[in-house]
Write a protein that holds these residues in place. Structure first.
Motif, PDB file in Angstrom:
ATOM      1  N   PRO A 149       0.823  -1.218   0.000  1.00 12.82           N
ATOM      2  CA  PRO A 149       0.000   0.000   0.000  1.00 12.82           C
ATOM      3  C   PRO A 149       0.855   1.265   0.000  1.00 12.82           C
ATOM      4  N   ASP A 150       0.372   2.288  -0.695  1.00 17.13           N
ATOM      5  CA  ASP A 150       1.134   3.533  -0.838  1.00 17.13           C
ATOM      6  C   ASP A 150       1.505   4.140   0.509  1.00 17.13           C
ATOM      7  N   ASP A 151       0.529   4.211   1.431  1.00 14.97           N
ATOM      8  CA  ASP A 151       0.813   4.835   2.719  1.00 14.97           C
ATOM      9  C   ASP A 151       1.855   4.051   3.504  1.00 14.97           C
ATOM     10  N   GLU A 152       1.889   2.734   3.321  1.00 17.01           N
ATOM     11  CA  GLU A 152       2.898   1.929   4.015  1.00 17.01           C
ATOM     12  C   GLU A 152       4.279   2.150   3.410  1.00 17.01           C
ATOM     13  N   VAL A 153       4.343   2.317   2.080  1.00 20.09           N
ATOM     14  CA  VAL A 153       5.618   2.612   1.423  1.00 20.09           C
ATOM     15  C   VAL A 153       6.183   3.927   1.946  1.00 20.09           C
ATOM     16  N   VAL A 154       5.350   4.951   2.023  1.00 17.49           N
ATOM     17  CA  VAL A 154       5.795   6.261   2.508  1.00 17.49           C
ATOM     18  C   VAL A 154       6.233   6.172   3.960  1.00 17.49           C
ATOM     19  N   ASP A 155       5.488   5.416   4.758  1.00 23.33           N
ATOM     20  CA  ASP A 155       5.846   5.260   6.170  1.00 23.33           C
ATOM     21  C   ASP A 155       7.198   4.572   6.318  1.00 23.33           C
ATOM     22  N   ILE A 156       7.443   3.535   5.529  1.00 22.14           N
ATOM     23  CA  ILE A 156       8.728   2.821   5.573  1.00 22.14           C
ATOM     24  C   ILE A 156       9.865   3.759   5.184  1.00 22.14           C
ATOM     25  N   LEU A 157       9.672   4.525   4.118  1.00 23.42           N
ATOM     26  CA  LEU A 157      10.723   5.437   3.670  1.00 23.42           C
ATOM     27  C   LEU A 157      11.014   6.501   4.725  1.00 23.42           C
ATOM     28  N   ASN A 158       9.972   7.017   5.357  1.00 28.93           N
ATOM     29  CA  ASN A 158      10.168   8.028   6.398  1.00 28.93           C
ATOM     30  C   ASN A 158      10.911   7.453   7.599  1.00 28.93           C
ATOM     31  N   ARG A 159      10.567   6.209   7.982  1.00 34.03           N
ATOM     32  CA  ARG A 159      11.257   5.593   9.120  1.00 34.03           C
ATOM     33  C   ARG A 159      12.735   5.364   8.831  1.00 34.03           C
ATOM     34  N   LEU A 160      13.056   5.176   7.552  1.00 32.16           N
ATOM     35  CA  LEU A 160      14.448   4.983   7.144  1.00 32.16           C
ATOM     36  C   LEU A 160      15.163   6.308   6.886  1.00 32.16           C
ATOM     37  N   GLN A 161      14.484   7.412   7.177  1.00 42.52           N
ATOM     38  CA  GLN A 161      15.013   8.757   6.954  1.00 42.52           C
ATOM     39  C   GLN A 161      15.269   9.024   5.480  1.00 42.52           C
ATOM     40  N   LEU A 162      14.478   8.370   4.610  1.00 44.77           N
ATOM     41  CA  LEU A 162      14.535   8.620   3.174  1.00 44.77           C
ATOM     42  C   LEU A 162      13.415   9.599   2.829  1.00 44.77           C
ATOM     43  N   LEU A 195      11.901  -3.715   5.435  1.00 47.84           N
ATOM     44  CA  LEU A 195      11.045  -3.272   6.529  1.00 47.84           C
ATOM     45  C   LEU A 195       9.607  -3.758   6.379  1.00 47.84           C
ATOM     46  N   TYR A 196       9.173  -3.989   5.163  1.00 50.45           N
ATOM     47  CA  TYR A 196       7.827  -4.546   4.968  1.00 50.45           C
ATOM     48  C   TYR A 196       7.771  -5.960   5.530  1.00 50.45           C
ATOM     49  N   GLY A 197       8.891  -6.681   5.371  1.00 50.68           N
ATOM     50  CA  GLY A 197       8.993  -8.044   5.904  1.00 50.68           C
ATOM     51  C   GLY A 197       9.025  -9.068   4.788  1.00 50.68           C
ATOM     52  N   TYR A 198      10.144  -9.777   4.693  1.00 46.42           N
ATOM     53  CA  TYR A 198      10.252 -10.801   3.650  1.00 46.42           C
ATOM     54  C   TYR A 198       9.199 -11.895   3.840  1.00 46.42           C
ATOM     55  N   ASP A 199       8.805 -12.115   5.119  1.00 45.85           N
ATOM     56  CA  ASP A 199       7.821 -13.161   5.372  1.00 45.85           C
ATOM     57  C   ASP A 199       6.423 -12.774   4.892  1.00 45.85           C
ATOM     58  N   LYS A 200       6.203 -11.496   4.582  1.00 41.06           N
ATOM     59  CA  LYS A 200       4.903 -11.053   4.071  1.00 41.06           C
ATOM     60  C   LYS A 200       4.811 -11.150   2.546  1.00 41.06           C
ATOM     61  N   ILE A 201       5.946 -11.350   1.912  1.00 39.72           N
ATOM     62  CA  ILE A 201       5.957 -11.438   0.449  1.00 39.72           C
ATOM     63  C   ILE A 201       5.618 -12.866   0.055  1.00 39.72           C
ATOM     64  N   PRO A 202       4.533 -13.088  -0.695  1.00 35.70           N
ATOM     65  CA  PRO A 202       4.103 -14.459  -1.016  1.00 35.70           C
ATOM     66  C   PRO A 202       5.093 -15.181  -1.922  1.00 35.70           C
ATOM     67  N   GLU A 203       5.171 -16.485  -1.712  1.00 37.19           N
ATOM     68  CA  GLU A 203       6.003 -17.316  -2.583  1.00 37.19           C
ATOM     69  C   GLU A 203       5.236 -17.634  -3.855  1.00 37.19           C
ATOM     70  N   ILE A 204       5.857 -17.416  -4.985  1.00 37.38           N
ATOM     71  CA  ILE A 204       5.236 -17.699  -6.278  1.00 37.38           C
ATOM     72  C   ILE A 204       6.157 -18.630  -7.042  1.00 37.38           C
ATOM     73  N   THR A 205       5.666 -19.796  -7.375  1.00 41.89           N
ATOM     74  CA  THR A 205       6.475 -20.759  -8.121  1.00 41.89           C
ATOM     75  C   THR A 205       6.651 -20.285  -9.554  1.00 41.89           C
ATOM     76  N   ALA A 206       7.874 -20.196  -9.975  1.00 39.76           N
ATOM     77  CA  ALA A 206       8.149 -19.722 -11.335  1.00 39.76           C
ATOM     78  C   ALA A 206       7.705 -20.761 -12.360  1.00 39.76           C
ATOM     79  N   THR A 207       7.093 -20.287 -13.433  1.00 40.23           N
ATOM     80  CA  THR A 207       6.673 -21.164 -14.529  1.00 40.23           C
ATOM     81  C   THR A 207       7.264 -20.653 -15.831  1.00 40.23           C
ATOM     82  N   ALA A 208       7.569 -21.577 -16.722  1.00 41.58           N
ATOM     83  CA  ALA A 208       8.123 -21.195 -18.018  1.00 41.58           C
ATOM     84  C   ALA A 208       7.815 -22.305 -19.024  1.00 41.58           C
TER      85      ALA A 208
END
Length: 576
Positions: free
Chosen positions: A421-434, A467-480
């Protein structure tokens, strides 16, 4: 790098226990190799005073000491070479079980009863090596439990930091990341300026501005040469893996560990003329603090005065201007040495110092003045003295600037495989002093001066993911798509060819690509033009033009060893 939990929590103290904090550090990308717990199992170990020291009647290397811990005086047999009358040291009494598993009991040692043990750092689990028993400060209260006196127990995090995060080779750097992840408040990072009480300065002439765009210095006169580093500083340095040397040196090490900016201190009375940062000249020599002399390469930045080179910039200071127990006037230096000038220089001299480790990875170009102010504050508090004004020489044209980076929403979602979410991206950047400014479908992100590792869009995306958390990023099996290849009979498959030969009792060999020149000429019928400029031997002087050379040599060696049936094959490259 080692960081004491108690020190880290002075900067940021999230509501996490030690194990949870270690886990969060690892999830931030600062892998915790080990958590060492210090001060556990010290019940019954107290501060004691050695009243008398006498020789053991039946052992040359043992002493019989009369020791008190506030009660009755007891005899203790001690084998430490540094035990002296009047010193204070930890005493473990009979019945105490030490951290190393030894349970003490009253016993006779060569006929003399010992009522306990004066302890070394290794015996108490407070160090990996020692050259005798622990010598405590003279004002240590006799009878006080050692754990209370040393502010123990404490945990020490041993971090395996990645090379790109040079900003995290300090307590402040780690604290920034912990605060950004947990939301816990970060202590004020500003250092209160120390008011100058004298007007003394020392001239600095920057002769290589590209290699030294920032040079901060300050004169401090009249420090007490008899002063000693306070226990709290000695303990923090020890837990970080450094030993106490001298108050001035300890302060430079302490500020480096705390703020990430290496410093150097000169005995001002030994400096001859202006201090000049420059590139070395061919053939110059310097004796370093480790008492080793080196001939300086002409691509190395050095610190010099009228006498010549007095230190290798960002690597190690010189012995000729080193502080000592007689030093009363000091010059603090904190400079910004660009990583391009530092990379590989320490290794070329066989050095690996705490300063070179940080400069090679990069330091904050805005932290030099702050580091000198902090060192001045500590030195005056410990050793007294009068401080001159802080002088910062800056070559703006060579100071690195952090450029704004465009972070596209589409690219963020594409690389992470999820939508943040946009507001979470901005919050993360602000916490990192970016600093983040909204744009159409993107943000313009400006990194702070200490985040010199952030240069492209992918770097910003990595920060959001951390900061979002790697554990929150879903696993997607690559297909080709895997289309079936066209089968042809015009070529023979390599594996089939090898299998067929092996089935017919051939053995595959792998011979050298380097062969003897005359053999190559006999087989190929022409002189080779692919001659090695530095061959291992004359039998390996040219690149082979045929596989026959190696196979014939292999066959000849087998026949010479009574192998009457030799079937060999080789598949490899020839060179023409």
């Amino acid at each position: 790098m080692k960081i004491a939990e108690s020190w880290l929590r002075e900067w940021v103290s999230p509501k996490l226990d030690t194990e949870a904090l270690g886990h969060q550090l690892t999830m931030l990308g600062h892998e915790v190799d080990r958590i060492a717990y210090e001060g556990q199992g010290l019940d019954g170990v107290v501060v004691a005073e050695v009243l008398e020291v006498g020789k053991h009647p039946d052992a040359d290397r043992l002493s019989v000491c009369k020791v008190t811990a506030g009660g009755e005086t007891v005899d203790v047999v001690c084998g430490a070479p540094n035990v002296v009358k009047g010193m204070k040291s930890p005493l473990a009494v009979p019945g105490v079980k030490l951290p190393n598993g030894i349970k003490l009991r009253k016993s006779k040692i060569r006929g003399v009863v010992s009522n306990g043990m004066l302890c070394s750092a290794t015996e108490l689990g407070l160090g990996e090596e020692s050259d005798g028993i622990i010598s405590l400060p003279a004002d240590a209260p006799v009878g006080e439990p050692l754990a209370n006196y040393l502010d123990l127990p404490d945990a020490v995090f041993e971090l395996n930091l990645t090379p790109n995060r040079g900003d995290c080779f300090s307590v402040l750097g780690i604290a920034r990341d912990v605060a950004a992840l947990t939301g816990a408040p970060l202590a004020d990072t500003n250092v209160k300026p120390v008011k100058a009480t004298i007007k003394d300065t020392h001239p600095v002439e920057v002769l290589e501005p590209a290699g030294c765009p920032i040079f901060a210095g300050r004169v401090i006169r009249g420090i007490d040469p008899a002063a000693r580093s306070p226990l709290w500083m000695v303990e923090r340095l020890r837990r970080a893996g450094l030993r106490s040397i001298h108050p001035v040196v300890d302060i430079t090490n302490y500020v480096m560990l705390e703020l990430g900016q290496p410093l150097h201190a000169y005995d001002l009375g030994l400096v001859k003329g202006p201090i000049r940062p420059r590139l070395a000249r061919t053939g110059e020599k310097v004796t370093l603090l480790d008492e080793k002399g080196v001939v300086v390469n002409d691509d190395t930045l050095v610190i010099s005065d009228d006498s010549g080179v007095i230190g290798l910039a960002g690597l190690m200071g010189g012995l000729s201007t080193a502080v000592s127990d007689s030093t009363t006037d000091v010059f603090f230096e904190a400079a910004y040495w660009p990583a391009d000038y530092m990379a590989g220089r320490a290794r070329s001299y066989g050095l690996h110092t705490d300063a070179s480790l940080r400069f090679e990875r990069g330091v904050d170009p805005a932290g030099q003045g702050r580091a000198v102010e902090r060192a001045t504050e500590l030195l005056i508090a410990i050793s007294g003295g009068d401080a001159g004004p802080l002088v910062v020489e800056t070559e703006d044209a060579h100071v690195p600037l952090r450029q704004a980076i465009e972070l596209r929403k589409s690219r963020l979602a594409h690389l992470l495989g999820t939508t943040v979410p946009d507001d979470e991206v901005v919050d993360i950047l602000n916490r990192l002093q970016l600093s983040a400014k909204k744009k159409k479908g993107a943000w313009s992100v400006s990194p702070p001066s200490h985040r010199f590792d952030i240069a492209i869009e992918a770097d910003v995306i990595e920060e959001v993911a951390r900061l979002y958390g790697y554990d929150k990023i879903p696993e997607i099996t690559a297909t080709a798509e895997t289309p079936i290849e066209t089968v042809t009979e015009s070529t023979v498959d390599y594996e089939k060819l090898v299998s067929s030969l092996i089935a017919r009792d051939y053995q595959e060999v792998v011979t050298y690509s380097f062969v003897e020149e005359t053999l190559d000429a006999k087989v190929s019928g022409r002189e080779s033009k692919l001659k090695l400029s530095n061959p291992i031997s004359s039998e390996m002087s040219v690149m082979r033009s045929s596989l026959w050379i190696g196979m014939l040599e292999a066959a000849a060696k087998n026949i010479a060893r009574q192998q009457d049936r030799v079937r060999l094959f080789e598949i490899g490259k020839t060179f023409h």
